[in-house]
Motif scaffolding. Structure first.
Motif, PDB file in Angstrom:
ATOM      1  N   SER A  60       0.563  -3.083 -10.873  1.00  0.00           N
ATOM      2  CA  SER A  60       0.000  -2.692  -9.578  1.00  0.00           C
ATOM      3  C   SER A  60       0.988  -1.803  -8.838  1.00  0.00           C
ATOM      4  N   PHE A  61       0.491  -0.688  -8.328  1.00  0.00           N
ATOM      5  CA  PHE A  61       1.338   0.256  -7.593  1.00  0.00           C
ATOM      6  C   PHE A  61       1.925  -0.395  -6.354  1.00  0.00           C
ATOM      7  N   SER A  62       1.185  -1.357  -5.798  1.00  0.00           N
ATOM      8  CA  SER A  62       1.638  -2.004  -4.568  1.00  0.00           C
ATOM      9  C   SER A  62       2.769  -2.991  -4.799  1.00  0.00           C
ATOM     10  N   TRP A  63       3.137  -3.252  -6.085  1.00  0.00           N
ATOM     11  CA  TRP A  63       4.260  -4.128  -6.368  1.00  0.00           C
ATOM     12  C   TRP A  63       5.601  -3.434  -6.135  1.00  0.00           C
ATOM     13  N   LEU A  64       5.580  -2.135  -5.988  1.00  0.00           N
ATOM     14  CA  LEU A  64       6.825  -1.398  -5.785  1.00  0.00           C
ATOM     15  C   LEU A  64       7.483  -1.799  -4.469  1.00  0.00           C
ATOM     16  N   PRO A  65       8.820  -1.713  -4.385  1.00  0.00           N
ATOM     17  CA  PRO A  65       9.494  -1.942  -3.095  1.00  0.00           C
ATOM     18  C   PRO A  65       8.927  -1.006  -2.032  1.00  0.00           C
ATOM     19  N   ILE A  96      10.180   2.660  -1.876  1.00  0.00           N
ATOM     20  CA  ILE A  96       9.686   3.549  -2.919  1.00  0.00           C
ATOM     21  C   ILE A  96       8.209   3.865  -2.694  1.00  0.00           C
ATOM     22  N   LEU A  97       7.441   2.848  -2.314  1.00  0.00           N
ATOM     23  CA  LEU A  97       6.024   3.057  -2.037  1.00  0.00           C
ATOM     24  C   LEU A  97       5.836   4.045  -0.893  1.00  0.00           C
ATOM     25  N   LEU A  98       6.669   3.910   0.126  1.00  0.00           N
ATOM     26  CA  LEU A  98       6.600   4.811   1.285  1.00  0.00           C
ATOM     27  C   LEU A  98       6.889   6.245   0.862  1.00  0.00           C
ATOM     28  N   ASN A  99       7.904   6.425   0.034  1.00  0.00           N
ATOM     29  CA  ASN A  99       8.274   7.764  -0.419  1.00  0.00           C
ATOM     30  C   ASN A  99       7.172   8.386  -1.266  1.00  0.00           C
ATOM     31  N   SER A 132      -6.177   3.767   1.844  1.00  0.00           N
ATOM     32  CA  SER A 132      -6.014   2.588   2.702  1.00  0.00           C
ATOM     33  C   SER A 132      -6.987   1.476   2.357  1.00  0.00           C
ATOM     34  N   SER A 133      -8.138   1.846   1.799  1.00  0.00           N
ATOM     35  CA  SER A 133      -9.152   0.845   1.473  1.00  0.00           C
ATOM     36  C   SER A 133      -8.869   0.108   0.169  1.00  0.00           C
ATOM     37  N   LEU A 134      -7.834   0.534  -0.576  1.00  0.00           N
ATOM     38  CA  LEU A 134      -7.552  -0.085  -1.867  1.00  0.00           C
ATOM     39  C   LEU A 134      -6.875  -1.440  -1.734  1.00  0.00           C
ATOM     40  N   SER A 135      -5.988  -1.591  -0.751  1.00  0.00           N
ATOM     41  CA  SER A 135      -5.279  -2.864  -0.584  1.00  0.00           C
ATOM     42  C   SER A 135      -4.712  -2.954   0.821  1.00  0.00           C
ATOM     43  N   LYS A 136      -4.361  -4.179   1.199  1.00  0.00           N
ATOM     44  CA  LYS A 136      -3.750  -4.394   2.505  1.00  0.00           C
ATOM     45  C   LYS A 136      -2.368  -3.737   2.574  1.00  0.00           C
ATOM     46  N   THR A 137      -1.690  -3.712   1.441  1.00  0.00           N
ATOM     47  CA  THR A 137      -0.361  -3.085   1.417  1.00  0.00           C
ATOM     48  C   THR A 137      -0.442  -1.604   1.734  1.00  0.00           C
ATOM     49  N   PHE A 138      -1.385  -0.927   1.099  1.00  0.00           N
ATOM     50  CA  PHE A 138      -1.564   0.501   1.368  1.00  0.00           C
ATOM     51  C   PHE A 138      -1.952   0.729   2.828  1.00  0.00           C
ATOM     52  N   TYR A 139      -2.854  -0.109   3.337  1.00  0.00           N
ATOM     53  CA  TYR A 139      -3.291   0.037   4.728  1.00  0.00           C
ATOM     54  C   TYR A 139      -2.112  -0.147   5.678  1.00  0.00           C
TER      55      TYR A 139
END
Length: 412
Positions: A16-21, A24-27, A41-48
């Motif tokens: 899962s892409f959202s598992w990244l620190p 790194i996800l922000l970058n 944003s609709s893919l996960s709460k982390t992305f939102y």
């Protein structure tokens, strides 16, 4: 028992892409176009969470992936109270709001019968959510885009008097704040930004000692010790004037003279020669802006650029049979030229003629506001420098009761 030949990926949870620190996800997300943020944003709460935080804009600014976005100030008429109000709107394509929206026309027919392919789509106005900000929008104010913010300076208050107020709209969060007030109340002032400072000039009756003021963007304070005096000993307050930034200097063009201000020296210089042709930007109905230290203006269905070396206005090539045919050969009212991240945006309102019918009420077609995004290119010719333009996008909106007043480009 026969062993399975299937890959272990079929037996273990996929990555899962959202598992990244978060750093790194922000970058990574800061490198994605903002037009995709709604879907991501609709893919996960982390992305939102990440895409809703101010940190995403700081990261975009740090790595240089900011994108220009248009904001437009409109006057609207309330049918219930017949009162007029002013407010800011984010300009968005319906494609970004709803993928099911059918796109606009992709072609126009020129006068010689050629079909010209232009990408066009319908736009919509998204109002700024913070309704209290609409109360800050005033008549005869100076509007200025600085990075991701819009500064509204001075203007006419509810009592019909000049205002000292400064309101700031943060276009990242659509929140507003009040900046420190000016020393002098102003209306119809001119404003520009240079080297981290906002310069506000004129609009203050006959206070020659404080004809201009300087606002430090970093400290958010007005310079109390160095107010800008009038560029000349003469009374210039009743004169029409324009302010523009070219290079490291600020130029003031009036009906009678031309002046240059050097912020490092803190002095005004009367220009005896050169810049003569720039006086045409003072004419009624002329819209202009500066892109890459070159002044552009629209006049009589043509787009011109000002050649400082010879002091003449030259036509931007490549738009003769393209741009103005897109005006559908109707009457129009120019709104503004906008520096759109190094490109040029032309904003105008098409004013269709009333259709009169025998024994029936006349038909009044709806007005449309058009936005043309033009990519500019410089090239050398045998006679010198030339500039050509290519339309990258042509957008429009049917604005109904909205009357567009001004348009600005912010970086998000």
């Amino acid at each position: 028992m026969k062993k399975s030949t299937r890959s272990p990926l079929f037996h273990e949870p996929s990555f899962s892409f959202s598992w990244l620190p978060e750093e790194i996800l922000l970058n990574c997300l800061a490198r994605v176009s903002r037009s995709q943020y709604r879907s991501i944003s609709s893919l996960s709460k982390t992305f939102y969470y990440v895409l809703s935080s101010p940190a995403i804009y700081a990261a975009r600014s740090q790595i240089g992936t900011t994108e220009p976005r248009l904001y437009i100030c409109c006057e609207s008429l309330s049918t219930a109270t017949t009162t007029r109000s002013h407010g800011w709107y984010n300009l968005m394509s319906l494609r970004n709001c709803d993928e099911r929206i059918e796109q606009g026309r992709d072609a126009f027919i020129s006068e010689d019968g050629r079909e010209i392919k232009i990408k066009s789509e319908l736009m919509r106005l998204v109002p700024v959510k913070n309704s209290s900000f609409h109360l800050c929008a005033r008549l005869k104010e100076a509007n200025l885009a600085v990075g991701s913010e819009i500064y509204q300076i001075g203007g006419i208050n509810k009592k019909g008097r000049r205002s000292r107020s400064v309101c700031v709209l943060d276009c990242r969060s659509h929140t507003q704040r009040r900046a420190p007030k000016m020393r002098v109340a102003r209306e119809s002032a001119k404003a520009c930004v240079l080297d981290g400072n906002i310069y506000v000039m004129g609009g203050c009756s006959e206070n020659k000692e404080c004809w201009g003021e300087v606002f430090d963007l970093k400290t958010q304070t007005w310079d109390e010790e160095l107010p800008l005096p009038s560029p000349s000993g003469e009374d210039v307050f009743d004169c029409i004037f324009e302010v523009l930034v070219l290079g490291a200097k600020i130029y003031v063009i009036t009906e009678h003279n031309k002046y240059a201000y050097d912020p490092k020296e803190g002095t005004w210089l009367l220009l005896d020669t050169g810049f003569a042709g720039l006086k045409s930007i003072l004419e009624l109905g002329i819209v202009w802006c500066v892109v890459d230290n070159i002044v552009f203006k629209e006049f009589s269905d043509d787009l011109f650029w000002y050649d400082l070396s010879c002091g003449k206005w030259l036509v931007v090539e490549g738009l003769e049979d393209l741009l103005w045919d897109a005006k559908v050969n109707c009457r129009y009212r120019m709104i503004q030229l906008v520096n759109y991240g190094g490109k040029l945006v032309i904003v105008w309102v098409v004013l269709p003629d009333v259709i009169y019918r025998r024994s029936k009420p006349p038909v009044i077609p709806e007005e449309r506001t058009w936005f043309a995004v033009i990519r500019l290119e410089k090239h050398l010719t045998s006679s010198g420098l030339a500039i050509s333009g290519e339309i990258e996008q042509l957008n429009y909106l049917v604005h109904g009761s909205y009357n567009p007043l001004t348009c600005l480009s912010v970086s998000l």
